[in-house]
Design a protein around this motif. Structure first.
Motif: not given
Length: 69
Positions: A3-4, A52, A56-57, A62, A64
């Motif tokens: 999760k981000n 997700f 962002y990945k 992130s 979170c």
């Protein structure tokens, strides 16, 4: 998938998606713009539901909170 996205990020995405849907429903947006925005809104909803975001990945972002080890 890790999760981000945090809850605030997910809520904002859902609100944007709902706003776009309402604009389309009330014929404020139409044509190509409407289709593009509805596509973005669908992506926002899906990423909100799974917490997700692939972009962002790629960017290394992130929202979170980091857990202390």
């Amino acid at each position: 998938m890790k999760k981000n996205m945090n809850n605030i990020d997910k809520t904002i995405r859902i609100l944007i998606a709902v706003a776009v849907a309402l604009l389309y429903y009330f014929n404020v947006i139409e044509g190509t713009l409407a289709y593009v925005l509805m596509g973005v809104a669908i992506v926002f909803l899906i990423t909100s539901l799974i917490s997700f975001c692939p972009l962002y990945k790629i960017l290394g972002i992130s929202t979170c909170k980091l857990k202390a080890k």
